[in-house]
Design a protein around this motif. Sequence first.
Motif, PDB file in Angstrom:
ATOM      1  N   TRP A   6      34.496  61.164 -20.639  1.00  0.00           N
ATOM      2  CA  TRP A   6      35.060  60.979 -18.994  1.00  0.00           C
ATOM      3  C   TRP A   6      36.625  60.944 -18.768  1.00  0.00           C
ATOM      4  N   PHE A   7      37.483  60.974 -19.630  1.00  0.00           N
ATOM      5  CA  PHE A   7      38.981  60.364 -19.289  1.00  0.00           C
ATOM      6  C   PHE A   7      38.993  62.418 -19.122  1.00  0.00           C
ATOM      7  N   THR A   8      39.160  63.250 -19.717  1.00  0.00           N
ATOM      8  CA  THR A   8      38.948  64.663 -19.491  1.00  0.00           C
ATOM      9  C   THR A   8      38.750  64.563 -17.764  1.00  0.00           C
ATOM     10  N   PHE A   9      37.786  64.351 -17.422  1.00  0.00           N
ATOM     11  CA  PHE A   9      37.361  64.197 -16.296  1.00  0.00           C
ATOM     12  C   PHE A   9      38.134  63.671 -15.225  1.00  0.00           C
ATOM     13  N   PHE A  10      38.813  62.577 -16.039  1.00  0.00           N
ATOM     14  CA  PHE A  10      39.653  61.821 -14.986  1.00  0.00           C
ATOM     15  C   PHE A  10      40.651  62.466 -14.381  1.00  0.00           C
ATOM     16  N   LEU A  11      41.473  63.062 -15.638  1.00  0.00           N
ATOM     17  CA  LEU A  11      42.844  64.031 -14.922  1.00  0.00           C
ATOM     18  C   LEU A  11      42.678  64.825 -14.326  1.00  0.00           C
ATOM     19  N   ALA A  12      41.360  65.928 -14.765  1.00  0.00           N
ATOM     20  CA  ALA A  12      40.611  66.772 -13.939  1.00  0.00           C
ATOM     21  C   ALA A  12      41.272  66.212 -12.403  1.00  0.00           C
ATOM     22  N   TYR A  13      39.976  65.746 -11.879  1.00  0.00           N
ATOM     23  CA  TYR A  13      40.149  65.532 -10.846  1.00  0.00           C
ATOM     24  C   TYR A  13      40.942  63.925 -10.238  1.00  0.00           C
ATOM     25  N   LEU A  14      41.781  63.573 -11.309  1.00  0.00           N
ATOM     26  CA  LEU A  14      43.060  63.361 -10.316  1.00  0.00           C
ATOM     27  C   LEU A  14      44.194  63.997 -10.190  1.00  0.00           C
ATOM     28  N   ALA A  15      44.103  65.803 -10.749  1.00  0.00           N
ATOM     29  CA  ALA A  15      45.083  66.329 -10.798  1.00  0.00           C
ATOM     30  C   ALA A  15      44.238  66.767  -9.041  1.00  0.00           C
ATOM     31  N   THR A  16      43.109  66.776  -8.639  1.00  0.00           N
ATOM     32  CA  THR A  16      42.663  67.682  -7.633  1.00  0.00           C
ATOM     33  C   THR A  16      42.642  67.232  -6.676  1.00  0.00           C
ATOM     34  N   THR A  17      42.689  65.474  -6.859  1.00  0.00           N
ATOM     35  CA  THR A  17      42.930  64.847  -5.316  1.00  0.00           C
ATOM     36  C   THR A  17      43.950  64.364  -5.325  1.00  0.00           C
ATOM     37  N   ALA A  18      45.158  64.820  -5.936  1.00  0.00           N
ATOM     38  CA  ALA A  18      46.654  64.697  -5.673  1.00  0.00           C
ATOM     39  C   ALA A  18      46.998  65.608  -5.106  1.00  0.00           C
ATOM     40  N   THR A  19      46.446  66.778  -5.154  1.00  0.00           N
ATOM     41  CA  THR A  19      46.836  67.873  -3.641  1.00  0.00           C
ATOM     42  C   THR A  19      46.478  67.742  -2.395  1.00  0.00           C
ATOM     43  N   PRO A  20      47.079  67.182  -1.695  1.00  0.00           N
ATOM     44  CA  PRO A  20      47.205  66.654  -0.560  1.00  0.00           C
ATOM     45  C   PRO A  20      46.441  67.755   0.527  1.00  0.00           C
ATOM     46  N   GLY A  21      45.300  67.377   1.206  1.00  0.00           N
ATOM     47  CA  GLY A  21      44.371  68.071   1.942  1.00  0.00           C
ATOM     48  C   GLY A  21      44.050  67.079   3.296  1.00  0.00           C
ATOM     49  N   PRO A  22      43.019  67.574   3.883  1.00  0.00           N
ATOM     50  CA  PRO A  22      42.086  67.243   5.156  1.00  0.00           C
ATOM     51  C   PRO A  22      41.743  65.516   5.600  1.00  0.00           C
ATOM     52  N   ASN A  23      41.244  65.136   4.391  1.00  0.00           N
ATOM     53  CA  ASN A  23      40.767  64.193   3.395  1.00  0.00           C
ATOM     54  C   ASN A  23      42.329  63.178   3.747  1.00  0.00           C
ATOM     55  N   VAL A  24      43.620  63.176   3.283  1.00  0.00           N
ATOM     56  CA  VAL A  24      44.705  62.606   2.570  1.00  0.00           C
ATOM     57  C   VAL A  24      45.243  62.463   4.439  1.00  0.00           C
ATOM     58  N   LEU A  25      45.211  63.760   5.007  1.00  0.00           N
ATOM     59  CA  LEU A  25      45.902  63.554   6.109  1.00  0.00           C
ATOM     60  C   LEU A  25      45.468  62.336   7.146  1.00  0.00           C
ATOM     61  N   LEU A  26      43.469  62.838   7.733  1.00  0.00           N
ATOM     62  CA  LEU A  26      43.153  61.836   7.885  1.00  0.00           C
ATOM     63  C   LEU A  26      43.232  60.679   7.840  1.00  0.00           C
ATOM     64  N   VAL A  27      43.270  60.083   6.126  1.00  0.00           N
ATOM     65  CA  VAL A  27      43.674  58.598   6.173  1.00  0.00           C
ATOM     66  C   VAL A  27      44.857  58.089   6.114  1.00  0.00           C
ATOM     67  N   VAL A  28      45.609  58.472   6.199  1.00  0.00           N
ATOM     68  CA  VAL A  28      47.491  58.501   5.925  1.00  0.00           C
ATOM     69  C   VAL A  28      47.607  58.682   7.860  1.00  0.00           C
ATOM     70  N   ARG A  29      46.699  59.608   8.503  1.00  0.00           N
ATOM     71  CA  ARG A  29      46.918  59.166  10.056  1.00  0.00           C
ATOM     72  C   ARG A  29      46.319  57.943  10.767  1.00  0.00           C
ATOM     73  N   ASN A  30      45.097  57.369  10.069  1.00  0.00           N
ATOM     74  CA  ASN A  30      44.331  56.424  10.421  1.00  0.00           C
ATOM     75  C   ASN A  30      45.025  55.330  10.657  1.00  0.00           C
ATOM     76  N   ALA A  31      46.136  55.312   8.835  1.00  0.00           N
ATOM     77  CA  ALA A  31      46.015  53.791   9.017  1.00  0.00           C
ATOM     78  C   ALA A  31      47.937  53.489   9.803  1.00  0.00           C
ATOM     79  N   LEU A  32      48.784  55.151   9.679  1.00  0.00           N
ATOM     80  CA  LEU A  32      49.185  54.641  10.390  1.00  0.00           C
ATOM     81  C   LEU A  32      49.049  53.835  12.379  1.00  0.00           C
ATOM     82  N   ARG A  33      48.328  54.851  12.606  1.00  0.00           N
ATOM     83  CA  ARG A  33      47.904  54.167  13.899  1.00  0.00           C
ATOM     84  C   ARG A  33      47.444  53.245  14.339  1.00  0.00           C
TER      85      ARG A  33
END
Length: 210
Positions: A6-33
């Motif tokens: 589980w810890f390996t899975f957690f670290l691997a998915y964390l590394a993947t999610t930390a890379t900005p993509g459409p979902n990160v861009l959308l949540v930041v845009r909506n939060a700021l607006r």
Amino acid sequence: MALHLWFTFFLAYLATTATPGPNVLLVVRNALRHGPAAMGATLVGNLTAQLLVVTGVALGVGALLVAMPSAFLALKILGASYLIYLGVRQLFGSNVAANTPVAAVPGSPVAKWRIAGEAFLVSVSNPKAMIFLCAFLPQFLQADRSVPVQFIVMYLTIAAVVISVHSVYCYTAFRFSKRLSAAYWVALIKRISGALFIGLGLRLLSARAV
């Protein structure tokens, strides 16, 4: 699922999610607006889509997309077209008034559902996400343990990682935005996010199933 796995899975998915993509861009845009409520609605839409994708992977839908190029192509075009639509709307949509604060847009139930629906569509219409998870999640399954329970654990881990990473991005963007006027920041976010959504859409069109 064993703790070390589980810890390996957690670290691997964390590394993947930390890379900005459409979902990160959308949540930041909506939060700021629109403020924290919009961030929450965006996360709800995103995580609902993630649940659907993980369920689809568990049922083998991701493998079907790989085996059926026409289905992958159709979903890819749909997702790319929606991202490009969002980008064009951001670039050429009406501007927020100069005296309107970033978080002053009313958070009515209808608006929140619309924001959540937009986040859901952005996330679920990306076939690369399903194909990635189709290849990624089975690597952490243990044959001697309950498969449904392991998928539940992985989804809950995915949800925790997404909420944490997206919250950090939103907080960082909000702190930076305090140095600029609200109207200037909103206009800048609209232009940048519009261009990035169009770029992501075009990039998705060029993606392959393998």
